[in-house]
Design a protein around this motif. Structure first.
Motif, PDB file in Angstrom:
ATOM      1  N   ASP A   1      71.571 -16.365 -17.612  1.00 43.82           N
ATOM      2  CA  ASP A   1      71.257 -16.189 -19.029  1.00 43.82           C
ATOM      3  C   ASP A   1      71.538 -17.448 -19.844  1.00 43.82           C
ATOM      4  OD1 ASP A   1      69.931 -14.281 -20.436  1.00 43.82           O
ATOM      5  OD2 ASP A   1      71.697 -13.234 -21.180  1.00 43.82           O
TER       6      ASP A   1
ATOM      7  N   GLN B   1      76.288  -5.746 -17.570  1.00 45.69           N
ATOM      8  CA  GLN B   1      77.648  -6.055 -17.995  1.00 45.69           C
ATOM      9  C   GLN B   1      78.705  -5.181 -17.326  1.00 45.69           C
ATOM     10  OE1 GLN B   1      78.219  -8.857 -20.145  1.00 45.69           O
ATOM     11  NE2 GLN B   1      76.128  -9.028 -19.331  1.00 45.69           N
TER      12      GLN B   1
ATOM     13  N   CYS C   1      69.777 -11.422 -22.624  1.00 44.11           N
ATOM     14  CA  CYS C   1      70.446 -10.169 -22.224  1.00 44.11           C
ATOM     15  C   CYS C   1      69.531  -9.242 -21.428  1.00 44.11           C
ATOM     16  CB  CYS C   1      71.002  -9.444 -23.441  1.00 44.11           C
ATOM     17  SG  CYS C   1      72.147 -10.436 -24.415  1.00 44.11           S
TER      18      CYS C   1
ATOM     19  N   GLN D   1      74.866 -20.495 -23.586  1.00 47.17           N
ATOM     20  CA  GLN D   1      74.674 -19.053 -23.510  1.00 47.17           C
ATOM     21  C   GLN D   1      74.041 -18.521 -24.789  1.00 47.17           C
ATOM     22  OE1 GLN D   1      75.782 -17.266 -20.712  1.00 47.17           O
ATOM     23  NE2 GLN D   1      75.103 -15.269 -21.434  1.00 47.17           N
TER      24      GLN D   1
ATOM     25  N   SER E   1      70.399 -17.030 -24.149  1.00 44.27           N
ATOM     26  CA  SER E   1      70.606 -15.662 -23.684  1.00 44.27           C
ATOM     27  C   SER E   1      69.583 -14.685 -24.250  1.00 44.27           C
ATOM     28  CB  SER E   1      72.014 -15.197 -24.070  1.00 44.27           C
ATOM     29  OG  SER E   1      72.185 -13.839 -23.749  1.00 44.27           O
TER      30      SER E   1
ATOM     31  N   GLY F   1      68.805  -6.711 -19.116  1.00 43.01           N
ATOM     32  CA  GLY F   1      69.685  -5.723 -18.516  1.00 43.01           C
ATOM     33  C   GLY F   1      69.458  -5.485 -17.038  1.00 43.01           C
TER      34      GLY F   1
END
Length: 466
Positions: free
Chosen positions: A327, A315, A308, A302, A306, A310
């Protein structure tokens, strides 16, 4: 719906013929013949749609002129065989046509992958509850993951600042390791890959330290592509622990032996690795593609990969987002490789895979014992059965340049005749300074001793007059 039923009939007929030894392994034609549209088989794309009747013909012809890799007498690759349960898993996977990046669109598949990877880590020997993993497009990508994760572990700032943030790193591998280790080294910005031959293993990290490099990564191969040789993992692990280096075990070919109580000793020490590549689509007979990268330390996959995003990995979803695997992966779109493997495991059980592995290695031993003292054969001793066939015209020649030059041409000529006749297929290659030799690997559960006997008879039939 009628079209689909007719396609199923084409597929079932193909499967039936695959296991029929009276059929050919392949109906070989040269590229120009296929491109010229022989027998009405047209590979060119048209501007206007064609009828479904023509599409059915195209489906039949595609299978007709392809290679039956599930045929009991196909020994050409590391991945062979046609497991019916695995095939059904692949069909259902394509029907579902989903992506592995989030739980919301692949809930059952994500859980299957998580549980299967957990089982594989336990078989490696890591403590229960530890580690992570993911299925990748193949062993080369799994090996690339290992290099990326190792670099992130020791120098996480490289992720944001690039290679300028890292010292001069060096990676080590054996001279017979898979080329993907060299590729992963270069594509990750490491031009310093050292192939270890007979060098005193405990000294090579120290030598590079004195030269201003930082030894970071060692690859141990569990089942080399050509010879099927196994590096001494425990000895290498001792060095890695002494110098704080990442130990990766490339078990793309040999990882399946972990399922066998009789043969897993060849991977003794694998539980000390930081990461392991394991390809069930090879020794275990799972349909292509199915490769896992297993990592002992949770969180590194991760952290390394990753970004992130969106719009995919929100999340605030109303389920545990830890189940969103996208991810952790290099890819965004990721094929569902798990279902066929999971379904086969359910159908066979662990004991079924063990029986499969043991049978394949028993057949390899049968071939080895059959030809080791047979006139006209020479062979090194390794797990894969590698050998030279010497036609009668070469058996009286002393070992020298003339003999080597002539022997170098024997395997390609026999292989070409095999393909023309379509009766069987086995691979050949040189290795280092060695002349071309045959490499025999057995992973097809449909193969029997009679198929081994047939292969030898065909080699001698085609090679007798060379």
């Amino acid at each position: 719906m009628q079209f689909l039923l007719e396609v199923v009939e084409i597929l079932t007929n193909y499967v039936r013929k695959t296991f029929d030894r009276s059929t050919k392994v392949l109906d070989f034609h040269h590229p120009h013949q296929l491109l010229e549209g022989m027998e009405g088989f047209n590979l060119e794309l048209s501007d206007q749609p064609e009828s479904l009747e023509q599409i059915l013909v195209d489906c039949r012809d595609t299978l007709k002129y392809g290679v039956r890799t599930g045929h009991p007498r196909f020994f050409n690759q590391l991945s062979t065989g046609l497991d019916i349960v695995g095939l059904v898993g692949e069909w259902l996977t394509s029907t579902a046509n989903t992506n592995m990046f989030t739980y919301e669109i692949a809930p059952v598949f994500v859980l299957m992958e998580q549980l299967t990877l957990k089982k594989m880590r336990e078989i490696v020997g890591w403590p229960e509850g530890e580690g992570d993993g993911i299925f990748s497009p193949g062993g080369a990508i799994s090996n690339m993951y290992s290099v990326m994760i190792a670099r992130y572990k020791y120098f996480p700032e490289v992720k944001t600042k690039g290679m300028a943030a890292a010292p001069r790193l060096v990676l080590f591998t054996s001279e017979h390791s898979h080329y993907s280790i060299k590729k992963a080294s270069g594509e990750n910005g490491h031009n310093n890959l050292d192939s270890v031959h007979n060098r005193t293993k405990c000294l090579f990290p120290l030598v590079f330290c004195l030269q201003g490099y930082v030894p970071m990564f060692v690859n141990a191969t569990a089942g080399t592509t050509v010879y099927g040789a196994f590096d001494p993992i425990n000895e290498i692990a001792d060095i890695c622990e002494k110098y704080n280096m990442w130990l990766h075990v490339d078990g793309a070919w040999g990882g399946g032996l972990l399922m066998s109580r009789k043969h897993r000793h060849k991977l003794n020490g694998v539980e000390r690795a930081n990461s392991v590549t394991w390809n069930p689509h090879k020794m275990m007979g799972v349909p292509l593609q199915c490769s896992a990268i297993l990592v002992r330390e949770r969180g590194l996959l991760q952290g390394c990969n990753s970004m992130c995003a969106g719009y995919l990995f929100q999340q605030d979803k109303q389920y545990d987002v830890a189940y969103d695997t996208g991810d952790k992966a290099i890819q965004c779109g990721r094929h569902v490789d798990i279902f066929k493997f999971w379904l086969m495991w359910k159908a066979k059980g662990t004991v079924g895979f063990e029986q499969h592995i043991d049978k394949c290695l028993d057949l390899s031993a049968y071939l080895y014992n059959k030809i080791k003292n047979r006139e006209g054969y020479e062979m090194p001793q390794h797990t894969n059965v590698c050998f030279w066939y010497l036609p009668p015209s070469l058996r009286g020649l002393p070992d020298g340049e003339e003999r080597r030059e002539r022997l170098h041409k024997v395997a390609p000529k026999i292989k070409a005749m095999m393909m023309e006749s379509g009766t069987t297929m086995v691979g050949y290659q040189p290795q280092g300074e060695k002349v071309n030799f045959f490499r025999m690997v057995i992973s097809n559960p449909a193969a029997t001793r009679s198929d081994i006997d047939f292969l030898i008879e065909e080699i001698e039939r085609f090679g007798n007059d060379l």
